[in-house]
Design a protein around this motif. Structure first.
Motif, mmCIF file in Angstrom:
data_model
loop_
_atom_site.group_PDB
_atom_site.id
_atom_site.type_symbol
_atom_site.label_atom_id
_atom_site.label_comp_id
_atom_site.label_asym_id
_atom_site.label_seq_id
_atom_site.Cartn_x
_atom_site.Cartn_y
_atom_site.Cartn_z
ATOM 1 N N GLU A 1 0.842 -1.186 0.000
ATOM 2 C CA GLU A 1 0.000 0.000 0.000
ATOM 3 C C GLU A 1 0.886 1.247 0.000
ATOM 4 O OE1 GLU A 1 -3.594 1.988 2.621
ATOM 5 O OE2 GLU A 1 -3.207 -0.160 2.774
ATOM 6 N N LYS B 1 -6.818 -2.540 -4.205
ATOM 7 C CA LYS B 1 -6.641 -1.956 -2.882
ATOM 8 C C LYS B 1 -5.207 -1.503 -2.643
ATOM 9 C CE LYS B 1 -10.381 -4.579 -0.703
ATOM 10 N NZ LYS B 1 -10.750 -5.514 0.380
ATOM 11 N N ARG B 2 -4.314 -1.861 -3.554
ATOM 12 C CA ARG B 2 -2.914 -1.486 -3.399
ATOM 13 C C ARG B 2 -2.468 -0.681 -4.609
ATOM 14 N NH1 ARG B 2 -0.533 -4.603 0.679
ATOM 15 N NH2 ARG B 2 -1.762 -6.390 1.337
ATOM 16 N N SER B 3 -1.299 -0.075 -4.484
ATOM 17 C CA SER B 3 -0.790 0.742 -5.572
ATOM 18 C C SER B 3 0.368 0.080 -6.291
ATOM 19 C CB SER B 3 -0.356 2.116 -5.030
ATOM 20 O OG SER B 3 -1.437 2.749 -4.390
ATOM 21 N N ASN C 1 -4.028 1.767 9.093
ATOM 22 C CA ASN C 1 -3.808 3.120 8.603
ATOM 23 C C ASN C 1 -4.060 4.072 9.769
ATOM 24 O OD1 ASN C 1 -3.212 2.691 5.767
ATOM 25 N ND2 ASN C 1 -5.333 2.011 5.572
#
Length: 450
Positions: free
Chosen positions: A183, A215-217, A395
């Motif tokens: 992430e 959901k991740r980059s 987070n």
């Protein structure tokens, strides 16, 4: 260390792409680019593809002779591309090891060195029976052209104690080899914090794990100055519009580019959101009164029974919060060992907080403390009160005062007890990785040694 051109270091971060692309010529083309460049150090990601990758997987790197043989292979690679290198992969036990090799080391410089991954791994450095002896050697900086360098592997950058051990040994540069598919916001925050805490450059590269996961980059490179300012690299072999995610790209960061300035943190003015669960209430105007309700366990450490749990409250004064050991030595204090059912709250007290400092550095550091320690953090001062807690996916959440009270979720304040327990991905996961409770003993030794 000065950062003028004469004394600068050019770090080449290899954003290594899919294995089939590497084997199809992508790796050779990237290495040709490196040979034609003027970079000083090439850093490859975790699970790096190198010509001797299979030998790495077959070796037992706790065996001194086999480790020396691997150093020899890494030195051959360094000599071939004409640069010092950092590679990272797993041996036959699943132990993930970063190796520094500099075939051109001069007198007084480090020729070879290794770092064994500590967290989210099948085999941790924390399992070593002589860990204190290993750690004192492992965290001694690499010496290169007048600079001191440290290296960490992937998830170890999520926990301050590993980078901080280097920082207390005076490093100028830390490089992190990450596997990828992480992430982006988390890796940004953690690595920016590692730079600020240790007043050093911090660089991260990734690779291999190119998954379609909304959901991740994905995969990218980062570089931060000692003040935490994000740096802009030069991509030698492609174009990516500033995204830092060009597969098989060689991204070059030059320490001479540090202009000494500090930038606004992108999350400094993050939107506040009330916690869904609010089983702990703390009056925004009475934070220190709340702290004093607890029983003193040791200086700056109080414990308050709340709804069947022991709330551990750690008081950190002013800018001591910028030094991870000030927090860690309270969270992991021996006096807490026998207490059951612990939850954790960090209180950072100031007379007054400079708004510019808050928006450029302090806000980020407070968020990282709540994320990496899985606890709540309250900033209290004469001109500002802020509250943070971690979300379920770790987070940072900024919690507003509703009716003058911060409502917090005790379930998100498990602290070290949440971190150091067995973890295993489900059957759809790709790799079994762990944060075993047994490893905590050596982590506590590392913290005490600071």
């Amino acid at each position: 260390m000065t950062n003028d051109a004469k004394n600068s270091v050019k770090i080449g971060l290899y954003l290594q792409g899919k294995p089939e692309v590497c084997l199809g010529g992508g790796f050779d083309r990237a290495m040709t680019t490196v040979r034609e460049s003027d970079i000083d150090i090439l850093v490859l990601p975790e699970f790096s593809h190198v010509p001797f990758e299979e030998d790495f997987h077959k070796a037992d790197l706790l065996d001194e002779k086999q480790l020396e043989d691997m150093y020899g292979r890494a030195l051959e690679f360094s000599r071939d591309i004409g640069r010092a290198v950092v590679i990272c992969n797993n041996d036959r036990k699943g132990m993930i090891v970063c190796i520094w090799a500099n075939a051109f080391a001069r007198d007084g410089e480090t020729r070879c060195k290794n770092y064994i991954k500590h967290t989210m791994t099948g085999w941790s450095a924390c399992q070593l029976t002589d860990y204190p002896s290993y750690a004192e050697e492992a965290f001694a900086p690499i010496l290169y052209k007048g600079h001191k360098i440290g290296m960490t592997a992937c998830y170890d950058c999520n926990h301050a104690m590993f980078s901080r051990k280097y920082g207390l040994n005076g490093v100028d540069i830390i490089v992190n080899c990450t596997g990828g598919d992480v992430e982006k916001d988390k890796w940004y925050k953690y690595n920016k914090a590692r730079a600020i805490e240790n007043s050093c450059f911090n660089f991260v590269t990734m690779g291999h794990m190119w998954k379609k996961n909304t959901k991740r980059s994905g995969n990218f490179v980062f570089g931060f100055t000692p003040a935490g300012k994000e740096m802009t690299p030069v991509l030698l072999n492609g174009s990516d519009g500033g995204k830092r995610n060009f597969p098989d790209g060689i991204y070059v960061y030059d320490t001479a580019d540090d202009d000494g300035t500090v930038e606004m943190d992108p999350s400094a003015r993050q939107e506040e959101n009330p916690s869904k669960d609010r089983d702990l209430s703390v009056a925004a105007g009475g934070v220190m009164d709340f702290f004093m309700q607890g029983r003193e366990v040791k200086e700056n450490l109080h414990v308050l029974p709340v709804d069947g749990v022991n709330l551990v409250m750690c008081l950190v004064e002013g800018d001591a919060i910028m030094k991870p050991e000030s927090v860690l030595k309270l969270l992991y204090a021996r006096e807490l060992a026998a207490l059951p059912e612990k939850k954790y709250l960090i209180i950072n007290r100031w007379d007054r907080v400079d708004m510019d400092f808050y928006e450029k550095q302090l806000s980020l550091i407070l968020k990282v403390h709540t994320m990496q320690n899985f606890c709540a953090v309250i900033l209290t001062s004469g001109n500002m009160t802020k509250c943070f807690q971690t979300s379920d996916c770790r987070n940072a959440q900024v919690v507003p005062a509703v009716g003058g009270t911060f409502g917090l979720a005790l379930g998100r304040m498990g602290g070290p007890e949440t971190i150091w327990r067995y973890h295993k991905y489900d059957v759809k996961g790709t790799l079994e990785t762990y944060m075993k409770k047994a490893w905590r003993t050596n982590v506590e030794w590392l913290i005490e040694s600071m």
